[in-house]
Scaffold this active site. Structure first.
Site, mmCIF file in Angstrom:
data_model
loop_
_atom_site.group_PDB
_atom_site.id
_atom_site.type_symbol
_atom_site.label_atom_id
_atom_site.label_comp_id
_atom_site.label_asym_id
_atom_site.label_seq_id
_atom_site.Cartn_x
_atom_site.Cartn_y
_atom_site.Cartn_z
ATOM 1 C CG ASP A 45 -1.842 1.173 1.281
ATOM 2 O OD1 ASP A 45 -2.863 1.108 0.573
ATOM 3 O OD2 ASP A 45 -1.567 2.178 1.975
ATOM 4 C CG HIS A 108 -5.136 9.447 0.248
ATOM 5 N ND1 HIS A 108 -3.772 9.509 0.041
ATOM 6 C CD2 HIS A 108 -5.295 8.945 1.499
ATOM 7 C CE1 HIS A 108 -3.147 9.053 1.128
ATOM 8 N NE2 HIS A 108 -4.045 8.713 2.018
HETATM 9 N N1 LIG Z 1 -5.897 5.856 3.509
HETATM 10 C C1 LIG Z 1 -5.480 6.577 4.513
HETATM 11 O O1 LIG Z 1 -5.983 7.677 4.759
HETATM 12 C C2 LIG Z 1 -4.376 6.042 5.402
HETATM 13 C C3 LIG Z 1 -4.057 6.690 6.607
HETATM 14 C C4 LIG Z 1 -3.059 6.157 7.402
HETATM 15 C C5 LIG Z 1 -2.377 5.015 7.006
HETATM 16 N N2 LIG Z 1 -2.671 4.413 5.808
HETATM 17 C C6 LIG Z 1 -1.946 3.180 5.373
HETATM 18 O O2 LIG Z 1 -2.049 2.200 6.405
HETATM 19 C C7 LIG Z 1 -0.751 1.720 6.732
HETATM 20 C C8 LIG Z 1 -0.687 1.246 8.159
HETATM 21 O O3 LIG Z 1 -1.014 2.282 9.062
HETATM 22 P P1 LIG Z 1 0.078 3.080 9.938
HETATM 23 O O4 LIG Z 1 1.406 2.986 9.304
HETATM 24 O O5 LIG Z 1 -0.520 4.422 10.192
HETATM 25 O O6 LIG Z 1 0.070 2.344 11.347
HETATM 26 P P2 LIG Z 1 0.140 0.837 11.878
HETATM 27 O O7 LIG Z 1 0.456 -0.104 10.786
HETATM 28 O O8 LIG Z 1 -1.084 0.619 12.696
HETATM 29 O O9 LIG Z 1 1.365 0.940 12.900
HETATM 30 C C9 LIG Z 1 2.680 1.159 12.475
HETATM 31 C C10 LIG Z 1 3.535 1.334 13.726
HETATM 32 O O10 LIG Z 1 3.480 0.132 14.503
HETATM 33 C C11 LIG Z 1 4.790 -0.351 14.754
HETATM 34 N N3 LIG Z 1 4.699 -1.817 14.694
HETATM 35 C C12 LIG Z 1 4.391 -2.572 13.599
HETATM 36 N N4 LIG Z 1 4.350 -3.870 13.920
HETATM 37 C C13 LIG Z 1 4.632 -3.953 15.244
HETATM 38 C C14 LIG Z 1 4.745 -5.037 16.148
HETATM 39 N N5 LIG Z 1 4.546 -6.295 15.750
HETATM 40 N N6 LIG Z 1 5.047 -4.748 17.448
HETATM 41 C C15 LIG Z 1 5.247 -3.477 17.871
HETATM 42 N N7 LIG Z 1 5.141 -2.408 17.048
HETATM 43 C C16 LIG Z 1 4.840 -2.638 15.741
HETATM 44 C C17 LIG Z 1 5.656 0.225 13.649
HETATM 45 O O11 LIG Z 1 6.981 0.380 14.095
HETATM 46 P P3 LIG Z 1 8.288 0.004 13.210
HETATM 47 O O12 LIG Z 1 8.045 0.473 11.811
HETATM 48 O O13 LIG Z 1 9.374 0.742 13.910
HETATM 49 O O14 LIG Z 1 8.442 -1.498 13.308
HETATM 50 C C18 LIG Z 1 4.995 1.579 13.437
HETATM 51 O O15 LIG Z 1 5.444 2.515 14.408
HETATM 52 C C19 LIG Z 1 0.141 2.930 6.419
HETATM 53 O O16 LIG Z 1 1.521 2.599 6.390
HETATM 54 C C20 LIG Z 1 -0.450 3.376 5.110
HETATM 55 O O17 LIG Z 1 0.010 2.533 4.064
HETATM 56 C C21 LIG Z 1 -3.665 4.915 5.012
#
Ligand SMILES: NC(=O)c1ccc[n+]([C@@H]2O[C@H](COP(=O)([O-])OP(=O)(O)OC[C@H]3O[C@@H](n4cnc5c(N)ncnc54)[C@H](OP(=O)(O)O)[C@@H]3O)[C@@H](O)[C@H]2O)c1
Length: 278
Positions: A45, A108
């Site tokens: 993504d 988005h």
């Molecule tokens: N459409 C939209 O409006 C929208 C908005 C927000 C996000 N997104 C998409 O959704 C994806 C995921 O959401 P997100 O990046 O906001 O947050 P997330 O995936 O909920 O959390 C990511 C965070 O969690 C940590 N993490 C991951 N796995 C872990 C584990 N097993 N144990 C402990 N910590 C862990 C990561 O740290 P490390 O990287 O340091 O391991 C990072 O700080 C985004 O990357 C993006 O592609 C879309």
């Protein structure tokens, strides 16, 4: 690594878990994404506004996994919603990644005050006809926005990517999706590593299954019928997050986790009825 798949309303088959790339840029980002592909993630993504479509494209080129086995998602920014701008932005997105097509392309944010998301949607419909995109969807749309797309174009999105985690379980919107055959995809599925990853209730369930809190949360998404796209720059966490298909949560454990939801449990109060992003 065996990952279950699901078929979207337009026939595209996608894995039930993907990989988020927000904040994964440059060489560090390429290494993290290549690692995720090697570990077994196939659905990646990205978004125009993450400024890392090039990073994703480079990771695809360096990976030994053939392009056709990968499903790459990108997203149209709010500032390019007018039809002609949307067509150019989709092409630019492809050039940035050096790809011939995206598997999924999503609007988005609806940005309802601007009131041009229907023409952006028409551009996605046309780009699909031209072979630039295999499946089209949206993010952060509310039922009223989805109904309008259907009414004015006759095409419902294949998926709606929404904020979803145990503190914001989106019960009503998920129900709407189910009734209309629109797949739910969860962004910030781990609550962006906020308090939810320290939650004692989920911790007890994790101990029972000898799994981590992250694994229990991602399994909860899967059993809700939502594709989650956890992001991690850490290979060991990438593996941990995808290793959720060898156990299951009981109905009462599912209910316990779902009950942790808060009236406005959004991480940053980004209500799509009001919040706009360009
Ligand atoms: N459409 C939209 O409006 C929208 C908005 C927000 C996000 N997104 C998409 O959704 C994806 C995921 O959401 P997100 O990046 O906001 O947050 P997330 O995936 O909920 O959390 C990511 C965070 O969690 C940590 N993490 C991951 N796995 C872990 C584990 N097993 N144990 C402990 N910590 C862990 C990561 O740290 P490390 O990287 O340091 O391991 C990072 O700080 C985004 O990357 C993006 O592609 C879309």
């Amino acid at each position: 690594m065996h990952i279950p798949v699901t078929t979207l309303n337009d026939g595209l088959t996608v894995p039930e878990i993907g990989f988020g790339t927000y904040k994964l840029n440059g060489n560090v980002g390429v290494n993290a994404i290549t690692s995720a592909i090697d570990i077994g993630y196939r659905l990646i993504d990205t978004a125009y506004n993450y400024e890392n479509e090039g990073t994703v494209g480079e990771a695809i080129r360096r990976s030994t996994t053939p392009r056709e086995q990968l499903l790459i998602t990108s997203k149209l920014p709010g500032r390019y919603q007018p039809y002609d701008k949307a067509v150019i932005a989709i092409q630019e997105s492809l050039y940035r990644a050096n790809l011939d097509y995206y598997d999924l392309y999503l609007i988005h944010w609806p940005n309802p005050q601007q009131d041009i998301y229907v023409e952006a949607w028409q551009a996605l419909i046309d780009a699909k006809k031209w072979g630039l995109i295999r499946s089209i969807g949206v993010c952060n749309f509310l039922p009223e926005h989805l109904e309008r797309l259907d009414k004015e174009t006759g095409v419902l999105p294949s998926m709606n990517q929404i904020e979803l985690h145990p503190f914001f379980n989106q019960e009503a919107l998920r129900k709407w999706h189910e009734e209309h055959n629109v797949k739910t995809e969860s962004w910030s599925p781990l609550g962006r590593a906020s308090a939810v990853l320290q939650n004692d209730t989920i911790g007890e369930i994790a101990d029972q299954h000898q799994k981590t809190i992250s694994q229990v949360i991602l399994r909860w998404h899967y059993q809700l019928g939502a594709i989650s796209i956890p992001k991690s720059s850490t290979p060991s966490r990438q593996l941990e997050n995808i290793s959720i298909f060898d156990f299951s949560l009981s109905e009462s454990e599912m209910t316990t986790i779902s009950k942790l939801t808060l009236p406005d449990g959004r991480l940053k109060g980004q209500d799509p009825a009001i919040y706009e992003e360009f």
